[in-house]
Write a protein that holds these residues in place. Sequence first.
Motif, PDB file in Angstrom:
ATOM      1  N   LEU A  83      14.394  12.957  -3.531  1.00 20.04           N
ATOM      2  CA  LEU A  83      13.907  12.336  -2.297  1.00 20.04           C
ATOM      3  C   LEU A  83      14.458  10.925  -2.196  1.00 20.04           C
ATOM      4  O   LEU A  83      14.731  10.286  -3.205  1.00 20.04           O
ATOM      5  N   ASP A  84      14.597  10.454  -0.957  1.00 21.97           N
ATOM      6  CA  ASP A  84      14.958   9.050  -0.825  1.00 21.97           C
ATOM      7  C   ASP A  84      13.681   8.210  -0.772  1.00 21.97           C
ATOM      8  O   ASP A  84      12.571   8.745  -0.829  1.00 21.97           O
ATOM      9  N   GLY A  85      13.848   6.907  -0.679  1.00 16.69           N
ATOM     10  CA  GLY A  85      12.696   6.016  -0.752  1.00 16.69           C
ATOM     11  C   GLY A  85      11.749   6.145   0.431  1.00 16.69           C
ATOM     12  O   GLY A  85      10.654   5.596   0.406  1.00 16.69           O
ATOM     13  N   ASP A  86      12.184   6.887   1.466  1.00 22.17           N
ATOM     14  CA  ASP A  86      11.308   7.128   2.608  1.00 22.17           C
ATOM     15  C   ASP A  86      10.634   8.485   2.517  1.00 22.17           C
ATOM     16  O   ASP A  86      10.025   8.942   3.491  1.00 22.17           O
ATOM     17  N   GLY A  87      10.772   9.140   1.364  1.00 23.95           N
ATOM     18  CA  GLY A  87      10.127  10.435   1.185  1.00 23.95           C
ATOM     19  C   GLY A  87      10.889  11.587   1.812  1.00 23.95           C
ATOM     20  O   GLY A  87      10.371  12.696   1.880  1.00 23.95           O
ATOM     21  N   ARG A  88      12.104  11.335   2.257  1.00 18.59           N
ATOM     22  CA  ARG A  88      12.867  12.417   2.875  1.00 18.59           C
ATOM     23  C   ARG A  88      13.686  13.140   1.822  1.00 18.59           C
ATOM     24  O   ARG A  88      14.259  12.503   0.932  1.00 18.59           O
ATOM     25  N   GLY A 127       0.809  -1.212   0.000  1.00 17.46           N
ATOM     26  CA  GLY A 127       0.000   0.000   0.000  1.00 17.46           C
ATOM     27  C   GLY A 127       0.841   1.261   0.000  1.00 17.46           C
ATOM     28  O   GLY A 127       1.991   1.257  -0.445  1.00 17.46           O
ATOM     29  N   LEU A 128       0.222   2.345   0.507  1.00 18.32           N
ATOM     30  CA  LEU A 128       0.917   3.643   0.519  1.00 18.32           C
ATOM     31  C   LEU A 128       2.160   3.526   1.391  1.00 18.32           C
ATOM     32  O   LEU A 128       2.113   3.008   2.506  1.00 18.32           O
ATOM     33  N   GLN A 129       3.280   4.028   0.868  1.00 13.42           N
ATOM     34  CA  GLN A 129       4.547   3.871   1.579  1.00 13.42           C
ATOM     35  C   GLN A 129       4.692   4.913   2.681  1.00 13.42           C
ATOM     36  O   GLN A 129       4.242   6.057   2.542  1.00 13.42           O
TER      37      GLN A 129
END
Lengths: 583, 172
Positions: A397-402, A356-358
């Motif tokens: 952005l990185d894969g964590d949205g940062r 789902g949504l990360q």
Amino acid sequence: MSIHEGFLELAAASIDFELDEYERAELDRHLAGCDECRRTVTGYRDDANAIAYEAGPGLAPARSDAILAAALRPSRRRPPVGLVAAIAVVAVLGAGLLAVGLGVVRLPDDPLVAVMPHRPVPSSIGPSSEPTTPPSQPAGPTSQPGGETPGPGVGLLPVRGPGQELGTSILMAAGLEHDLFVSIPAADGTVLTRLDSSGRAEPGWPIRIPGASPCGLLLPVDDGSIRAVCHADDLASELGEPSVRGFAFDAGGRLLTGWPVELPCCFTGRVIGDDLIVAAHQAAVDVVEEGQATGSAWVVVVAADGTVRAGVQVPFAQNCCGDGWAIGPDGVAYGTIHHDTETSISSELAAVGLDGLQDGFPVVIDGDVSGPAFDAAGRIHVTAVPQARGRAQTFVLDGDGRPVPTGSSQLEITATSDWWGAGDSHPAAPLVGADGTTFVIDTTGDTTVAGLSPSGQLMDGWPYRSSLTLQDTGFCPAGDTGCGGLLAAPAIGPDNVLYLLRAAATSAAGGSIVAVGPDGRVVSSWPVGLRRPGSEFWSIVVAADSQAYALAIEPEPNGSHSATILSISPDSAVRYRATILEP
Amino acid sequence: MELPPPTPPELDATSVRGRAGIEAFVVSAYDLHHAEIFGFLARATRDPVLAEDLLEDTYRRLTEQARDGSASLEVRAWLYRAATSLVIGRSRGRSTAPSPETANHERAGEVELALAGLSAEARLALLLSGEGFRGEEIAAAIDRPVAATRALLCRARARVRVRRELFAEQGR
């Protein structure tokens, strides 16, 4: 040392070192029978956590700036505030809004204007030797829903049809063996072929996929096989019903066991290992109120044996999904959703994985934001403009949205859409090389390209400017006011050489491809031009060995158009020409 | 919802070229990591003033590395190694006790007090462990053999345990 002390040492060591199996087993056995030892070991863990979570003192901002300035001496020069690092993250509606400083990249006073004379290919592109080596191995007997079996055939190439109408549906994908997969829409399906390094069909190819036209995804796998996702003429296209079909063929053109598979729409996909990952979405069937979910998105993973796994569906309020979405190297579907008001535009970057949504998504980014592009490390690159024709800026952005501080400051160019014609348009996704080298393209007026280093800086020698416009593709029948098409997509070679497909300079010439090196200069012996007036390059792919494959759409004497693939070496030598479509 | 602060995405040092590129690289590394490196240095030295000096020295070394074209691909790990090396260099031949004006035992937490009685190397090793580095990386940072580092860490953990138990009994 007592036996207990020995085990307590082992327990302490296990915090920082891997114990071998014997040590681990002995320790566990001892602790099971020693209450006091267990208490001490728990204490060790508690100590380690306390040390890790104890915060050190902070540093006053003024001192911090002074220390950085001193560390950078003797250059005594800092980049403008916000150029690299001032990405402030604030909370907006449960998502991150990236507020970025307005650093300015100064362009060279006298940018390179690189309009080079066309260097015609040795001879006019014409009908080529037909790459139709007879198949040596028949296709397997596996049938597909719809009754017919994909299989090889003599005389499938060149496909008969009008090049201008079918050209945008011709897909090319470079394999790893100096080979090229090509899918060509035909009247009764799709012709799929695999060309060798001389432009001839490999044994077993071409094949015909009945009832599948056109294909929208063509994805080679490292083992030499190929995945294709194509329209399925026989499948229902009502909302929520599968309307596309995935195929897998081995290097010899044989359908793999377990395939084809029915898939939800559409054509956003990627191969990771030998898994095919596609992004799916559907609109809500019922009329919904404003603010309610109007559809949902999810990812689907198809294993090499045809096993399909569907991920968790994520509801979306508007404008999801389709264009502007892409699958990252982590198998997550990333996409941009736009929120327009009369006075502003903002965008949300969403990420949907199997579960789902990360976490960390969606990320809100002010302005009109492109779809995502990825570097080899999986970082997500987008381009944003504050308003139409505003100055572009890249975000990473990185894969964590940062946020990663390698986005650019505001550039002196805008970022334009790759869509021409009627309807909404948004900035095109940046072109991103494996190392994060990024290109942003402005097609207002002349063609201008900003080349950014992996750290987000405008590279020496850039921007590249050309008075030639990028080639538009597609075909609008006379009187069709709702029509449009895409500008021919540029490509990046493995060495960060940028290939641009340009419209003809005059009506007496054909289109051309220019290769621009990482130094912002046209690579020696480029551009490569088509001699025949009215001929155009519509697409290009670049293989891992830097060989480029370009699709030329050329007018023929009967008033229609042919389609021909040119294999072009890095030194601009044309290795072969293969006509795949003739009117 | 406020997003968590950016944590350690590694910078790409492979393309650090030119003055602007070097500065941008160092500034990025500074913005990403200087707060945690300063906290680490302050805890390791128990002297915030000295920690400021060592922070500057750490990033000056990074600037020099970048100018030499030898910037590490793993910037965060490199910064911790450089900072550790600087602390060890400062501690050699000196008392590890903080200067009177910077020591503030009243304000220090019991964890810091428990660490205070350790040697500089042992304290560094435990702090590096707390920052997520594994034993082999810690050994490389303090420039000691792995086996010696393992013994050092074991002794340090035992001492910290004893001291924290003592604090607990004393009601601190």
